[in-house]
Design an enzyme around this catalytic site. Sequence first.
Site, PDB file in Angstrom:
ATOM      1  N   ASP A  73      -4.104  -2.998   4.955  1.00  0.00           N
ATOM      2  CA  ASP A  73      -4.653  -2.479   6.302  1.00  0.00           C
ATOM      3  C   ASP A  73      -6.358  -2.680   6.207  1.00  0.00           C
ATOM      4  O   ASP A  73      -6.785  -2.567   7.377  1.00  0.00           O
ATOM      5  CB  ASP A  73      -4.341  -1.075   6.735  1.00  0.00           C
ATOM      6  N   ASP A  91       0.946  -1.234  -0.031  1.00  0.00           N
ATOM      7  CA  ASP A  91      -0.076   0.058  -0.108  1.00  0.00           C
ATOM      8  C   ASP A  91       0.622   1.348   0.314  1.00  0.00           C
ATOM      9  O   ASP A  91       2.203   1.135   0.553  1.00  0.00           O
ATOM     10  CB  ASP A  91      -0.770  -0.052   1.261  1.00  0.00           C
ATOM     11  N   ASP A  94      -8.493  -5.702   1.868  1.00  0.00           N
ATOM     12  CA  ASP A  94      -7.303  -6.308   1.710  1.00  0.00           C
ATOM     13  C   ASP A  94      -7.316  -7.554   2.238  1.00  0.00           C
ATOM     14  O   ASP A  94      -6.217  -8.582   1.689  1.00  0.00           O
ATOM     15  CB  ASP A  94      -6.070  -5.601   2.433  1.00  0.00           C
TER      16      ASP A  94
END
Length: 883
Positions: free
Chosen positions: A620, A325, A624
């Site tokens: 997070d 990310d 995901d």
Amino acid sequence: MNWYQMKVQEALEKLTTTDKGLTEQEAAERLEKYGPNKLAEEERISRLKILLHQFTSPLIYILLIAAVVTLLLGEYIDTGVIIAVVLLNAVVGYFQEFKAEESVRALKRLLVAKARVIRGGHEKEIPGANLVPGDIVLLSSGARVPADLRLIHTNELRVDEAMLTGESLPAEKRTEPLAEENLVAADQTNMAFMGTAVVNGRAKGVVFATAAATMLGTIAGEVRDIGVVRAPIQDKIDRFAKLIGLIVMGASAVLFVVGLLLGESVKYMFMVAVAAAVATIPEGLPIVVTVAMAAGVARMAKNNAIIRKLPAVETLGSTTVICSDKTGTLTRNEMTVTRLFDGKYTCDVTGIGYQPTGQIVADVEDALNENGSLNRLLRIGLLCNESDLFEEEGRFKIDGDPTEGALIVSALKSGLLEEEERENYPQLDIVPFESERGFMATLHEHRGRKLIFAKGAPERIVEMCGDGTEQEEILSKARSFAEKGLRVLAFAWKEAADDQDELSQHDVESGMLFAGLQGMIDPPRTEVIEAIAGCKRAGMRVVMITGDHAVTAEAIGRQLGIVAGEEGVLAGRELEIMSDDALFDRVQQVSVYARVAPEHKLRITRQLIRHGETVAMTGDGVNDAPALKAAHIGIAMGITGTDVAKEASDMVLADDNFASIFSAVKEGRIVFDNLRKVTFFLIPTGVASIISIIGTMIAGVPIPYIPAQLLWVNLVTNGLQDVSLAFEPGEKGIIDRPPRDPKEGIMSRLLVERTVLVGLVISIGIIWNYVTALQEGASLEKARTIAVTTMVFFQFFQAWNSRSEHQSIFRINPLSNPFLFYSMIAAFFAQLAFIYAPPLQWVFRTEPLDGSEWLRILAVSSSIILVVEIDKWLRRAMVKRNA
């Protein structure tokens, strides 16, 4: 047609409802049809079944057989050690597998207990599980969205969708239909999704999906369907165990048959074959695997990487692609103003994050004086603002919108004092920001004058400032900022009438004077740039996957060194219409994915795995979870991560920092290196014990050991040294090596070749000392004592050889692994007791050795160091020649 493309009335008609809501009868009928608004109950796997599953490894089968045989032989110590190894592995494996079953259940904690709805024209509160498609739901600040909604009315609504979209800023919502095709969740501005949180405003929406049909439900289904993904090391150990089992059983059978052909009794040869098998089986390997990984876990924890599943330790070391990310992991998650434009001059702003240290680098000296244009621009950003900057535990934080926080910090960097400015320019009234308006405005008083300050989207602010060529120049400058990945806000001001005490939208819509632009970005972490460069040296590719827009993603990617040359960015909208095969062809070339939807991460992961990559995936949010579970190693954020992401992960970053992943990769490589070192230590002497027995039988002399002596060798040499090798420190340059081939097993070709070489040298050395002793007239018991001691000392020297595949042992500090050093001293004294202690002499049929015999044993056994050193030197020379 998608729900976000429909007009409000069209959506209501399709769901056969009105803005007055369903009747109680209609709701009851639909509840019967669609079922309750909750995720399906997971079928819990039996704890007994999970426990029994831990005993299905081929190596465990061999160990259990060895335990039974050693028990029958009366070797109770060996039986106890083997059983302890089996039970320890079963306990560790049980808890790992049981924890994995909790992944989907964490999703249920996001379901809403209560929901406010309109039914039959009346507002009421109902259990969230009773929501049905067609229900009209009311949302307010602080509420969690109870189902997937098409919004039909909004009032300054902003929703935190980070758990689903990865967007760091709350999404501004409206009701107008969107014409575009294939929009990802982050761009569906007229929708609200189950589990997200309302941070501002109020709204009304119609339920179009509940339970498993929601985006959250789809994610839960994907997590459930993926199941438990085995780490590569688990498959490698299983394959290795099967191979060792076949070789050991085959060699023992050959040994048994040869003995019978040479006239030995069936009972005697059975005992010898079993003892040789037990001596050859590396029963220490499972426990060493566990110990090595546990040691890696402890070292990684010091670097802020918390391991949840032991095999993840090694998997990190073999990673070839890290998908990360952006927000908070690669960047600081602290918006920072970096560029200013006052209508005439462009300036840079130094310093990063919310720490108000840095300066304005202005070309014009008077730009920052009391009435300077830059000072005015920064003052407007400071005062036309609803957020606050505060310090907590030595760190500056923002209470409110991160964008507004960045404006406060930029003003402080210029020397403006917040309290003084608010006192000198007290706020009289405010027009708060609304997405429909596209701006915010405040009314202030200063030395008897009334001033209006405004900030907002450049297009909207420019409209307020009139037409002309100047307008196009300002928008061109704003576009140039945006092309660098900056989020751009424009600022304007004007004087108001002296008697004005209230502010309305109409007061701001014309006659404003342009004050300038501020461009901001979420800056990369400084240490991450170095870590990404390190990843490239280590042969690992870093891929950035973000919910940000493509321009911002590419700009950050270039700053970090992820994107180079003409390499483009693949956007979620393109992914939406791309087949899996088309994505398979692109994933090896694309390093930045922007505006991705939840399912895109999972698709990217799967296509990389199809290429044979070992994939680490960070995340997070709830969105995901499927990708974290499908990747070889899922890495969740410890600070910003949701419980769902953490439950689906193999590792949690305590500091949310990509640099911690890089440190953990090094530890993972050390773990695998140490597993190889242990394997190279254990296997050759097992091979040598069988070869030496067969060799002496063919030579027509009694075999060099009795079964009890073979078991002693196994105990004294493998009891501590194999475990101590698991604590070897990392070799120099370990992180600069390319990742090993994912198809390569625990034993590389180099180690297989060296194992054969070492096994033969040990066998020849034992047979030489044993036969020589017999020829010199030694008793059979003394000759066997010499053979066993030679084997033990060969193992001592082999332990030193095993400390590095390539480096000379004379360049390794003997005390760099004190556990190994002291374990060998302990084993040496145990061997002396084996030879000289009367009780052990009686048990193992040994006789004392004299000085000349000790010299011969040391000379022969130390030859293994010379042989391996020559092999290492030749291989190093070959590498240099080919470089």
